[in-house]
Design a protein around this motif. Structure first.
Motif, PDB file in Angstrom:
ATOM      1  N   ASP A 180     -15.997   2.216 -15.734  1.00 36.88           N
ATOM      2  CA  ASP A 180     -16.383   0.946 -16.365  1.00 36.88           C
ATOM      3  C   ASP A 180     -17.776   1.036 -16.981  1.00 36.88           C
ATOM      4  OD1 ASP A 180     -17.417   1.226 -13.751  1.00 36.88           O
ATOM      5  OD2 ASP A 180     -18.011  -0.877 -13.745  1.00 36.88           O
ATOM      6  N   GLU A 181     -18.038   0.124 -17.874  1.00 35.44           N
ATOM      7  CA  GLU A 181     -19.384  -0.163 -18.374  1.00 35.44           C
ATOM      8  C   GLU A 181     -20.197   1.106 -18.688  1.00 35.44           C
ATOM      9  OE1 GLU A 181     -20.158  -4.514 -16.397  1.00 35.44           O
ATOM     10  OE2 GLU A 181     -20.615  -2.795 -15.124  1.00 35.44           O
ATOM     11  N   TRP A 193     -10.029  -5.489 -14.064  1.00 36.17           N
ATOM     12  CA  TRP A 193     -11.114  -6.349 -13.566  1.00 36.17           C
ATOM     13  C   TRP A 193     -11.632  -7.343 -14.590  1.00 36.17           C
ATOM     14  CZ3 TRP A 193     -16.386  -6.571 -15.000  1.00 36.17           C
ATOM     15  CH2 TRP A 193     -16.805  -5.615 -15.938  1.00 36.17           C
ATOM     16  N   TYR A 235     -13.569 -11.857  -7.595  1.00 38.68           N
ATOM     17  CA  TYR A 235     -14.954 -11.404  -7.415  1.00 38.68           C
ATOM     18  C   TYR A 235     -15.653 -12.306  -6.401  1.00 38.68           C
ATOM     19  CZ  TYR A 235     -15.181  -7.543 -10.690  1.00 38.68           C
ATOM     20  OH  TYR A 235     -15.020  -6.320 -11.288  1.00 38.68           O
ATOM     21  N   TRP A 279     -11.341   1.739 -13.387  1.00 40.10           N
ATOM     22  CA  TRP A 279     -11.460   0.372 -13.911  1.00 40.10           C
ATOM     23  C   TRP A 279     -10.794   0.313 -15.286  1.00 40.10           C
ATOM     24  CZ3 TRP A 279     -12.737  -2.700 -10.117  1.00 40.10           C
ATOM     25  CH2 TRP A 279     -13.617  -2.289  -9.129  1.00 40.10           C
ATOM     26  N   TRP A 321     -19.544  -7.064  -4.855  1.00 43.06           N
ATOM     27  CA  TRP A 321     -20.711  -6.367  -5.413  1.00 43.06           C
ATOM     28  C   TRP A 321     -21.954  -6.883  -4.715  1.00 43.06           C
ATOM     29  CZ3 TRP A 321     -19.110  -2.398  -8.130  1.00 43.06           C
ATOM     30  CH2 TRP A 321     -17.852  -2.466  -8.754  1.00 43.06           C
TER      31      TRP A 321
HETATM   32  C1  ACM Z   1     -17.050  -3.973 -12.610  1.00 44.30           C
HETATM   33  O1  ACM Z   1     -17.152  -5.103 -12.122  1.00 44.30           O
HETATM   34  N1  ACM Z   1     -17.997  -3.496 -13.391  1.00 44.30           N
HETATM   35  C2  ACM Z   1     -15.885  -3.149 -12.349  1.00 44.30           C
END
Ligand code: ACM
Ligand code: ZN
Length: 535
Positions: free
Chosen positions: A326-327, A393, A418, A376, A469
């Motif tokens: 991801d990202e 996600w 989340y 992801w 997270w």
């Molecule tokens: C994510 O929340 N960056 C997978």
């Protein structure tokens, strides 16, 4: 006469042990709600000393697990002819998670063809006995999960949690019949798994020199304030083994996540040659997305990652490995001669295809080690790796797209799954991910099978997972507060059948009934939500 007196006393004691008065007690609270539960007239009194008998030695570990919940408990040998209180009957030794639980005058029987099923029967029994520790209603339960993948994630990169807490997190997962712990082990802000071949991961990547105070993300760069305190640590391989074994004993598989190509700033700080520019880099002290990622052009990047996986994989016997994906901003790759050379040589269209090259190359490596890769949903961009499982996600779209391409999917859409988002407030709530809210009711309303999928495509949805997270979750107590009761709501989404009688108001009632059990666990749940959601 003497004999008659004895007989009368014996009969009286028998009558006390199992009252057959034709009263039907209220159904005990078990969450997630079993697929079928029937309360029958009568009740069974647990004797002072509980005895457990197993049908075969394969079930002995489950008997031992259960025995810890009774003050006075004896495990009988398989051949014992003594009367047992609890019978654990394992009819085969397969991977079934289905079980039957019966409480009758002759005792308590838990049946399954799998160890996992027996374990879930035991978890249900523990909830029944905690409701009413002495007198248990006669009942019959026939239960099995709706989804095969029931996951909880924990990010230990932003903030780390002691092994003792990780075990508690796993123990709590098991009580609500989750079966997969997704352990997010590497991040921009810290690398948390010992890799012997790369000691600088322990010396440098595991630490940051300070942490941002309050809400902050990429958008706030330059305006933050910092605490000035060095923060960090990592789990040794011995600790990881200990956690994995602890989880296995609770029928939970641990999926490690080693992030690539993004969220890798801590690793680059330790080994700057792995980045496009060569550094120097600094383990991140604030949150968000960072442009410095592994260079996709240099062979040394792949050598490093393969060596890392060579140490990681033996620690995690499960079949899944998460590689993140991801990202990963492409800014550096666009300017890097190594990355551009790779694009040319491999005939790739652009940097998105370069990311696919990266991920697919890692997937091939993991496949040669017998592992299945999870990533992801960004791993869809530029072409999906052959056998990859997509963790959706950013919404449901990634999951829908992957299922349509006949790829397996795990749903974790931000809007429902989340648990770093506020669950109430934000007034009166501890600092959480800014401007986002996911209430218990919203979690409970989640349906993991998107309506866009056909019946055939829906089979690719393995299940769902909540993500936790830890930017704003500084310790275990806070983690519990963010996770419970939302994780209980999600457990019911994942385990219980999707039927009309399972509605939110009824769930809240049962959640309220469960409070003594949660208190017994000394769980730091968001209790104020119970009253408000009951109104
Ligand atoms: C994510 O929340 N960056 C997978
Ligand atoms: Zn590069």
């Amino acid at each position: 006469m003497k004999h008659l007196t004895f007989l009368a006393i014996a009969l009286f004691m028998l009558a006390c042990n199992s009252s057959k008065k034709a009263t039907i007690q209220e159904a005990p609270t078990i969450l997630p709600k079993p697929a079928f539960l029937e309360v029958l007239p009568g009740s069974f009194s647990l004797p002072k000393q509980v005895t457990i008998q197993v049908s075969s030695s394969a079930a002995a570990s489950i008997a031992e697990f259960l025995s810890e919940y009774f003050r006075d408990c004896k495990i009988l040998s398989e051949t014992s002819t003594d009367d047992a209180t609890i019978f654990l009957e394992l009819s085969a030794n397969d991977s079934s998670e289905a079980y039957e639980l019966e409480i009758r005058d002759q005792g308590i029987t838990i049946r399954s063809s799998g160890i996992s099923g027996l374990f879930y029967g035991v978890q249900s029994l523990i909830q029944v006995t905690s409701n009413n520790p002495k007198t248990l209603p006669f009942l019959r339960i026939k239960d099995e999960p709706r989804f095969a993948y029931r996951g909880m994630h924990l990010d230990v990169g932003r903030h780390m949690f002691p092994v003792k807490f990780i075990k508690r997190y796993i123990d709590l997962m098991a009580r609500f019949k989750y079966n997969t712990f997704h352990w997010h082990l590497t991040e921009d802000q810290g690398w948390r798994i010992e890799i012997n071949q790369y000691p600088l991961l322990q010396e440098k990547a595991a630490f940051r020199d300070a942490t941002v105070i309050g809400h902050a993300s990429s958008r706030d760069r330059g305006n933050e304030t910092f605490d000035g305190e060095r923060y960090g640590g990592y789990y040794t391989q011995e600790e990881i083994k200990e956690v994995v074994a602890y989880a296995a004993n609770r029928q939970i598989t641990v999926v490690p996540e080693i992030e690539l190509p993004g969220h890798s700033l801590a690793a680059l700080t330790a080994y700057p040659h792995l980045g496009c520019s060569g550094g120097p880099y600094k383990t991140a002290q604030t949150w968000g997305v960072f442009p410095d990622i592994y260079c996709a052009g240099k062979e040394s990047t792949f050598e490093f990652l393969e060596n890392v996986f060579d140490e990681v994989l033996p620690l995690f016997p499960g079949k899944y490995v998460h590689i993140g994906g991801d990202e990963a901003p492409k800014d550096r790759w666009e300017k890097c001669p190594h990355c551009q050379k790779r694009i040319q040589e491999e005939g790739l269209e652009d940097e998105h295809e370069l990311q696919s090259y990266f991920v697919q190359r890692m997937e091939k490596y993991l496949n040669t080690k017998g592992k299945t890769m999870i990533g992801w949903d960004e791993i869809l961009e530029g072409g999906l790796a052959e056998n990859a499982i997509v963790m959706s996600w950013r919404g449901e779209e990634g999951g829908i797209e992957a299922a349509k391409q006949n790829h397996k999917v795990i749903m974790t859409p931000v809007g429902w799954c989340y648990f770093d988002y506020y669950q109430a407030g934000p007034e009166g709530e501890p600092l959480a991910f800014p401007n986002q809210m996911t209430t218990v009711e919203k979690v409970y309303s989640y349906e993991p099978i998107p309506k866009e999928l056909s019946k055939e495509q829906a089979k690719y949805v393995l299940g769902a997972q909540c993500n936790v997270w830890s930017e704003y979750i500084l310790d275990g107590k806070r983690a519990e507060y963010m996770v419970y009761p939302r994780a209980i709501a999600l457990s019911e989404v994942l385990w219980s059948p999707q039927v009309d009688h399972r509605g939110y108001p009824e769930f809240v009632k049962r959640l309220n009934n469960l409070q003594p059990y949660l208190d017994q666990l000394n769980l730091n749940y968001a209790g104020h939500l119970f009253e408000s959601s009951a109104n």
